[in-house]
Design a protein around this motif. Structure first.
Motif, short mmCIF file in Angstrom:
data_model
loop_
_atom_site.label_atom_id
_atom_site.label_comp_id
_atom_site.label_asym_id
_atom_site.label_seq_id
_atom_site.Cartn_x
_atom_site.Cartn_y
_atom_site.Cartn_z
N SER A 22 -5.56 11.82 -9.29
CA SER A 22 -5.22 10.58 -8.58
C SER A 22 -5.81 9.39 -9.31
O SER A 22 -6.91 9.46 -9.88
CB SER A 22 -5.76 10.63 -7.15
OG SER A 22 -5.48 9.42 -6.48
N ALA A 23 -5.10 8.25 -9.29
CA ALA A 23 -5.62 7.01 -9.85
C ALA A 23 -6.56 6.35 -8.84
O ALA A 23 -6.62 6.75 -7.68
CB ALA A 23 -4.47 6.08 -10.21
N ASP A 24 -7.25 5.31 -9.27
CA ASP A 24 -8.16 4.58 -8.38
C ASP A 24 -7.48 3.41 -7.71
O ASP A 24 -7.94 2.94 -6.65
CB ASP A 24 -9.36 4.07 -9.18
CG ASP A 24 -10.24 5.21 -9.65
OD1 ASP A 24 -11.06 5.70 -8.87
OD2 ASP A 24 -10.08 5.62 -10.82
N GLY A 25 -6.42 2.92 -8.31
CA GLY A 25 -5.73 1.77 -7.72
C GLY A 25 -4.44 1.49 -8.46
O GLY A 25 -4.12 2.13 -9.47
N VAL A 26 -3.67 0.51 -7.94
CA VAL A 26 -2.38 0.15 -8.51
C VAL A 26 -2.30 -1.38 -8.59
O VAL A 26 -2.61 -2.08 -7.62
CB VAL A 26 -1.21 0.68 -7.66
CG1 VAL A 26 0.13 0.29 -8.29
CG2 VAL A 26 -1.31 2.19 -7.50
N PRO A 67 0.81 -1.22 0.00
CA PRO A 67 0.00 0.00 0.00
C PRO A 67 0.85 1.27 0.00
O PRO A 67 0.47 2.28 -0.62
CB PRO A 67 -0.83 -0.13 1.28
CG PRO A 67 -1.01 -1.60 1.43
CD PRO A 67 0.31 -2.19 1.02
N SER A 68 2.01 1.22 0.67
CA SER A 68 2.92 2.38 0.63
C SER A 68 3.56 2.52 -0.74
O SER A 68 3.76 3.63 -1.24
CB SER A 68 4.00 2.24 1.71
OG SER A 68 3.44 2.27 3.01
N VAL A 69 3.89 1.38 -1.37
CA VAL A 69 4.42 1.41 -2.74
C VAL A 69 3.38 2.04 -3.67
O VAL A 69 3.71 2.86 -4.53
CB VAL A 69 4.77 -0.02 -3.22
CG1 VAL A 69 5.22 -0.01 -4.68
CG2 VAL A 69 5.84 -0.65 -2.33
N ALA A 70 2.11 1.66 -3.48
CA ALA A 70 1.04 2.21 -4.32
C ALA A 70 0.90 3.72 -4.13
O ALA A 70 0.69 4.46 -5.11
CB ALA A 70 -0.28 1.50 -3.99
N ASP A 71 1.02 4.17 -2.88
CA ASP A 71 0.96 5.62 -2.63
C ASP A 71 2.09 6.34 -3.39
O ASP A 71 1.88 7.41 -3.97
CB ASP A 71 1.09 5.91 -1.13
CG ASP A 71 -0.18 5.58 -0.36
OD1 ASP A 71 -1.26 5.54 -0.98
OD2 ASP A 71 -0.09 5.35 0.87
N GLN A 72 3.27 5.73 -3.36
CA GLN A 72 4.41 6.31 -4.08
C GLN A 72 4.15 6.35 -5.58
O GLN A 72 4.41 7.37 -6.24
CB GLN A 72 5.66 5.47 -3.80
CG GLN A 72 6.17 5.54 -2.38
CD GLN A 72 7.06 6.74 -2.16
OE1 GLN A 72 8.00 6.97 -2.91
NE2 GLN A 72 6.76 7.51 -1.14
N ALA A 73 3.63 5.23 -6.12
CA ALA A 73 3.33 5.18 -7.56
C ALA A 73 2.33 6.27 -7.93
O ALA A 73 2.46 6.93 -8.97
CB ALA A 73 2.78 3.80 -7.92
N ASN A 74 1.33 6.48 -7.08
CA ASN A 74 0.33 7.51 -7.34
C ASN A 74 0.95 8.91 -7.31
O ASN A 74 0.54 9.79 -8.07
CB ASN A 74 -0.80 7.38 -6.31
CG ASN A 74 -2.08 8.06 -6.77
OD1 ASN A 74 -2.38 8.12 -7.96
ND2 ASN A 74 -2.84 8.57 -5.82
#
Length: 615
Positions: A346-350, A325-332
């Motif tokens: 912002s995206a909806d998901g990763v 989830p932290s990786v996803a925040d970074q990707a966003n």
């Protein structure tokens, strides 16, 4: 004859000196008393023997109940390590066995012997608990699981799209609702058992504990394999509100804690089940330092200061954090800070795939031929992307080449969808997620519980009731050696809530002669050619403690706190055909489920983990 002499000569008489009289004794009464005493003693002996015998029968039947219910549970979980289709096929085959065993167990605890003990103080609650457990198991085998298979089979028989090309939402939403109801029923039954007082009798308690452990496995199995179905309507944007998913592709030839460097990032949009693929861009094109605002002080200390990764500065290193989830925040963060992708939104998901997961996608789509003629297959893609590719392209072109490969695979996977293909894709995601080869995270809070339960979230453990110890690694050698690194571990239960963990890192490369320096390293970089130079991270389970941690190589261990989790970290240099190992003890919260182990994904797709929980 004097009376006292007469009494002395006749045992039936006695002489009373005070009154100078002779009294006749009552031998019949004495004999009667003696007989009564004997009868009472015999009755007591028979009673004791009968009680002992009945308790032995109860103990024996308790063992039979435990064995029958464990056999039923084994039948219910068979095939669970594979896809949803594998599990359903195995369940259909074994369901009659599960029902037969559950019926037998319920018949035993419903018998006269158990009814007798249900009226005895000290056993009343014990019998009630065992009967409730048997009844719940019977309901699961005879009612819930057959409906579960019917719901999912029925969903597969429906058409995903209407004649005009629009998504046929009904079978998806109906199945999602029904599966959610069934899972809630199973969980409620299990919660009811857990809420009951465990048996005080030692024999009944041991059986109770063993059955509870097995029942927990069933609930986990159903939750994991069906959770994606509950999420499908949202994933497919079946309500008509478009969703955008960032797609990460990790090149895990060089390991990072969550998999490997993110070599390319792209996106896809979905509305009413129709997917539109965006472009993929190599890591070098994403704006630098975009993720720094989301890096905590603890994360900066561990990943940047101690480990030496520019965490938050480059999209390629966001997977240094094992908490996806932290990786996803970074990707966003990187997504929002570009003009060619997120454009400030912002995206909806990763979604993330590593080479093994990409290989599983190729198995769905069929072989894929690259522009240079290279053919990717269902059994060779992972090895090429983690090993052979480094001989095929130079480092300057690597990320761009990798992007072109991922574009072909992901586009083929999400094109020409049928309901069967959607279900196969969801199976693949769930299966890969169990080994951290794929991740799926949503920024919508109502999705997140399901994604955690299916392990798609890839989050670091925060649930003390279901403890997970994390052991992650990061390759510090400038080489793509992860194809040759095998992780071999054992989790052994040593007490009610204590465990001994052994974790080995085996460098399987025996010789580096004639191999590319991109794979085995350069002799001038300060690390031995063909060596595995690994930074290790041991994450303590929530609510638990780690003690007696030793490293075979004698490496110095540092202890740090990362977002309230105690992490042990050290660096180890593993030569060719060599192994280094870690050993430690874990004490979990009393009453928690059995300890599991989470790790950086293994290139082989096999976990290498052995669980020894005893009988």
């Amino acid at each position: 004859m004097p009376r006292h002499l007469q009494s002395a000569l006749d045992a039936d008489y006695s002489y009373d000196y005070a009154s100078d009289t002779v009294h006749r004794k009552h031998p019949a009464l004495k004999r009667l008393v003696a007989v009564l005493v004997v009868i009472v003693l015999l009755a007591l002996a028979v009673g004791v023997a009968a009680t002992y015998y009945s308790y032995r029968r109860l103990t024996k039947q308790t063992e039979q109940v435990a064995s029958l219910e464990q056999d039923a549970l084994a039948a219910m979980t068979a095939g669970g390590s594979g896809s949803r289709a594998d599990y359903l096929d195995a369940l259909k085959t074994n369901l009659s066995t599960a029902q037969d065993k559950a019926n037998q167990a319920n018949g035993i605890v419903s018998g006269d012997l158990w009814t007798f003990y249900s009226h005895i103080s000290g056993y009343r609650d014990d019998v009630a608990t065992m009967r409730q457990m048997a009844a719940t198991m019977l309901s699961l085998a005879n009612d819930t699981l057959p409906r579960y298979t019917t719901v999912l089979d029925g969903m597969e028989s429906q058409q995903l799209y209407n004649g005009d090309g629009s998504l046929n939402v009904t079978p998806i939403t109906d199945a999602s609702t029904n599966v959610g109801t069934l899972n809630a029923t199973v969980k409620a039954g299990f919660d009811q058992i857990l809420a009951m007082t465990p048996p005080r009798d030692a024999a009944l308690f041991e059986s109770f504990e063993n059955i509870v452990s097995g029942f927990s496995s069933v609930t986990d199995q159903l939750s994991t394999l069906s959770g994606m179905f509950e999420y499908l309507p949202n994933f497919l944007a079946s309500d008509g509100t478009a969703r955008t998913y960032i797609i990460l592709a990790q090149a895990s030839g060089t390991a990072l804690a969550a998999g490997g460097p993110v070599e390319t990032m792209g996106w896809m949009a979905v509305a009413n089940g129709a997917f539109t693929m965006g472009d993929f861009y190599a890591s070098e094109y994403w704006i630098a330092d975009a993720g720094l605002n989301d890096v905590t002080a603890d994360e900066k200390n561990l990943f940047s200061t101690i480990s030496g990764i520019d965490y938050g500065s480059s999209v390629s290193t966001i997977s240094a954090n094992p908490n996806f989830p932290s990786v996803a925040d970074q990707a966003n963060d990187f997504w929002k800070n570009t003009d060619f992708a997120g454009g400030g939104g912002s995206a909806d998901g990763v979604i993330s795939f590593d080479p093994y997961a990409l290989q599983k996608l190729v198995a769905i789509t069929g072989d894929i031929t690259l522009d240079d003629g290279t053919k990717l297959t269902a059994d060779g893609t992972a090895e090429f992307l983690m090993n052979g590719i480094y001989d095929s392209v130079d480092s300057d072109s690597f990320a761009t080449y990798y992007s072109s490969i991922v574009t072909k695979i992901v586009t083929a996977a999400f094109s020409d969808l049928t309901l069967s293909k959607v279900l196969t894709l969801s199976d693949t995601l769930v299966e890969c997620a169990s080994g951290r080869h794929a991740y799926l995270w949503s920024f919508h809070e109502d999705d997140q519980k399901t994604l955690r339960e299916t392990r798609l979230a890839g989050n670091v453990n925060t649930d003390a009731a279901n403890p997970v110890v994390g052991i992650y690694n990061e390759q510090k050698h400038n080489a793509a050696m992860d194809w040759y690194l095998h992780r071999i571990s054992t989790v052994q239960k040593t007490g009610a809530n204590t465990y001994h963990v052994t974790f080995g890192l085996n460098n399987t490369l025996g010789s580096a002669v004639g191999m590319s320096s991109a794979i085995v390293g350069d002799a001038n970089d300060g690390v031995g050619v063909g060596h595995q130079l690994q930074r290790m991270f041991v994450y303590t389970p929530a609510g638990a403690t780690i003690s007696n941690l030793t490293v075979q190589s004698g490496a110095e261990v540092q202890t740090v706190t990362v977002n309230a989790t105690t992490v042990y970290t050290f660096q180890t240099d593993i030569g060719m055909a060599a192994t280094d190992s870690i050993e430690f003890d874990v004490t979990c919260t009393p009453g928690s489920s059995d300890l599991r182990l989470d790790q950086t994904p293994d290139a082989s797709g096999q976990s290498g983990i052995t669980y020894d929980y005893g009988a």
